[in-house]
Design an enzyme around this catalytic site. Structure first.
Site, mmCIF file in Angstrom:
data_model
loop_
_atom_site.group_PDB
_atom_site.id
_atom_site.type_symbol
_atom_site.label_atom_id
_atom_site.label_comp_id
_atom_site.label_asym_id
_atom_site.label_seq_id
_atom_site.Cartn_x
_atom_site.Cartn_y
_atom_site.Cartn_z
ATOM 1 N N HIS A 1 -22.995 -30.108 -19.858
ATOM 2 C CA HIS A 1 -23.113 -30.703 -21.202
ATOM 3 C C HIS A 1 -23.248 -32.224 -21.129
ATOM 4 O O HIS A 1 -22.888 -32.926 -22.074
ATOM 5 C CB HIS A 1 -21.911 -30.351 -22.072
ATOM 6 C CG HIS A 1 -21.550 -28.890 -22.044
ATOM 7 N ND1 HIS A 1 -22.082 -27.965 -22.908
ATOM 8 C CD2 HIS A 1 -20.736 -28.199 -21.202
ATOM 9 C CE1 HIS A 1 -21.593 -26.767 -22.627
ATOM 10 N NE2 HIS A 1 -20.779 -26.878 -21.586
ATOM 11 N N SER B 1 -41.897 -54.908 -17.668
ATOM 12 C CA SER B 1 -42.272 -54.878 -19.072
ATOM 13 C C SER B 1 -43.176 -56.067 -19.363
ATOM 14 O O SER B 1 -43.024 -57.131 -18.763
ATOM 15 C CB SER B 1 -41.019 -54.969 -19.946
ATOM 16 O OG SER B 1 -41.354 -55.456 -21.238
ATOM 17 N N LYS C 1 -36.912 -56.503 -17.307
ATOM 18 C CA LYS C 1 -36.955 -55.049 -17.187
ATOM 19 C C LYS C 1 -37.406 -54.537 -15.821
ATOM 20 O O LYS C 1 -38.261 -55.102 -15.154
ATOM 21 C CB LYS C 1 -37.895 -54.467 -18.247
ATOM 22 C CG LYS C 1 -37.334 -54.576 -19.629
ATOM 23 C CD LYS C 1 -36.317 -53.514 -19.923
ATOM 24 C CE LYS C 1 -37.045 -52.322 -20.499
ATOM 25 N NZ LYS C 1 -36.164 -51.221 -20.750
ATOM 26 N N GLU D 1 -40.556 -41.067 -15.329
ATOM 27 C CA GLU D 1 -40.922 -40.699 -16.695
ATOM 28 C C GLU D 1 -42.291 -40.037 -16.747
ATOM 29 O O GLU D 1 -42.518 -39.074 -17.476
ATOM 30 C CB GLU D 1 -40.917 -41.937 -17.589
ATOM 31 C CG GLU D 1 -39.533 -42.525 -17.783
ATOM 32 C CD GLU D 1 -39.574 -43.957 -18.273
ATOM 33 O OE1 GLU D 1 -40.438 -44.285 -19.108
ATOM 34 O OE2 GLU D 1 -38.748 -44.766 -17.809
#
Ligand code: ARG
Length: 461
Positions: free
Chosen positions: A158, A279, A285, A292
């Site tokens: 969970h 970024s 970043k 991803e």
């Protein structure tokens, strides 16, 4: 539009150029060129052996097809983008160069059994590449697992900290899934290993073809059983697309873990700078784009599977042009998986794991509570009572603002159960908890090393 269209005889009118281009598949099936040539060489040799075409013609066909293959390989010949499909293109080049001999090659054959054969030949050489990509990926994971067989980290259910495990154990869980995937591709390969040649358009041929000979020459394990099934069936494409999709779902879950681990909040992993992106606006970043993108491409593979299964649904027997849509979807799935496996290996192989942070995350969430309950069970308490006792101990800790059962004094623990003794403190350290779970399948380092050996073996068989 090519000068010569294979099926032009029956039709008085030529198709509109746009319409012809619409129904052409050369842009996609050109990658079957060498498979198509192999199929034609086997077919022509068989035709000659069966006395259907002269041996001299077959010899010329064979030589010319070999030459065409060489020229395509070297780039001296490039596939005509205006051709209809790879089958008509190769036959067209052959006929242009040989005249009548070229016109003999299609005896007893249809593009329907030809494309089914080419597609299977393509998968017979490509699925082993996928299996190899999977074996390499498993090997990368297991190398990292070996390094981290003793690096404790929280295991989650969970998305809540559950019990201490090790990074090596977690990586073995990933590797186990990929080993199964590799097996799935092997199963698909075994089933698709049959030769449709000789099935013709749908009903076989009245010519005395030798189906066993072509199957054998092309390296197929057997000939297909039923001609109509052979040209209508695309189960092999579906199975392969399903195996790709399942593998991509696995990779996407691993990548989700990786992206979480790379976050500031978890801080378990730091991806190599060469395997990260920045970024355009936020100067600080460092993004896990590779993780991803692999996760995103799982959607593409699922889409391809749905495309295939939807194209097949409701198709009347036998061949219908709808089937031409099969290759683009599966080629894309295969390309996607091959590149994602390579990217995933690069990303995981170069990641740095923050073992201190992982270990620290094992403290403070009472991950040792289950081990405390099992301690009591070992001392004779029924499990339900032990579970409740450990829960009360956790509650005591929370009330006292303590972050671990080991922060309680022995007296406080004994207030909940007289079975607690001094040894409890040694038992509840994260690595001790992990070490105690040495059953087959468990996270104990020794057992994880056994799993690594077993997975290595299975990933090579
Ligand atoms: N390009 C076709 C395909 O990929 C080849 C088979 C064509 N057969 C036919 N009867 N039109 O399916």
């Amino acid at each position: 539009m090519p000068k010569q269209v294979l099926w032009a005889g029956r039709l008085k009118e030529k198709p509109e150029a746009e319409a012809f281009a619409f129904q052409a598949s050369i842009g996609v099936d050109r990658r079957l060129a060498l498979d198509d040539i192999a199929g034609s060489r086997a077919h022509a040799a068989m035709l000659a052996k069966q006395g259907i075409i002269p041996a001299a013609a077959a010899a010329k066909i064979d030589r010319e097809l070999a030459r065409i293959a060489g020229e395509l390989g070297s780039g001296r010949l490039t596939v005509d983008p205006d051709a209809e499909d790879i089958h008509s293109y190769i036959e067209g080049v052959l006929t242009e160069r040989l005249g009548d001999a070229g016109r003999m090659v299609h005896a007893g054959r249809s593009r329907n059994d030809q494309v089914a054969t080419d597609f299977r030949l393509y998968l017979k050489r490509t699925i082993p590449e996928l299996r190899n990509g999977l074996a390499l990926t498993v090997s990368t994971l297991l190398d990292r697992a070996e390094e981290h067989a003793e690096s404790v980290m929280p295991g989650y259910t969970h998305l809540q900290r559950a019990q201490p495990v090790t990074l090596g154990f977690h990586l073995c869980a990933w590797a186990s899934a990929l080993v199964r995937d590799r097996g799935r591709f092997g199963d698909a390969l075994d089933r698709l290993d049959e030769c449709p040649l000789g099935s013709g358009a749908l009903a076989g041929s009245g010519l005395p073809l030798d189906r066993r000979a072509t199957a054998q020459a092309l390296g197929f394990a057997r000939t297909s059983l039923n001609a109509m099934d052979s040209v209508a069936d695309r189960d092999f494409a579906l199975e392969t697309a399903a195996a790709v999709s399942i593998t991509m779902v696995h990779l996407s879950r691993f990548c989700e873990d990786t992206a979480l681990w790379a976050s500031e909040e978890f801080g378990f992993a730091s991806l190599a700078e060469s395997w990260s992106t920045g970024s355009s606006i936020m100067p600080q970043k460092k993004n896990p784009d590779f993780a991803e993108l692999i996760r995103g491409k799982a959607g593409r593979a699922a889409g391809n599977l749905v495309t295939l299964i939807t194209v097949l649904k409701g198709l009347p027997y036998a061949y219908n042009k709808d089937l031409q849509e099969d290759k683009e979807a599966l080629f894309d799935s295969i390309d996607t998986l091959l590149s994602c496996l390579a990217m995933f290996r690069g990303m995981i192989g170069s990641a740095a794991f923050n073992t201190k942070r992982m270990e620290a995350a094992c403290g403070g969430g009472f991950l040792e509570a289950t081990d405390a309950a099992e301690y009591l069970v070992r001392k004779g308490m029924p499990f339900r009572a032990a579970h409740e006792t450990a829960a009360l101990v956790v509650r005591d800790c929370l009330d006292a603002g303590r972050r671990s059962i080991t922060e309680q004094s022995l007296e406080e623990l004994r207030g909940r159960s007289a079975l607690f003794e001094k040894d409890i403190f040694g038992v509840l350290a994260p690595l001790a908890c992990v070490r105690a779970r040495g059953l087959p399948g468990g996270p104990a380092p020794k057992e994880v090393r056994r799993q690594i050996r077993e997975l290595r073996k299975r990933s090579l068989s």
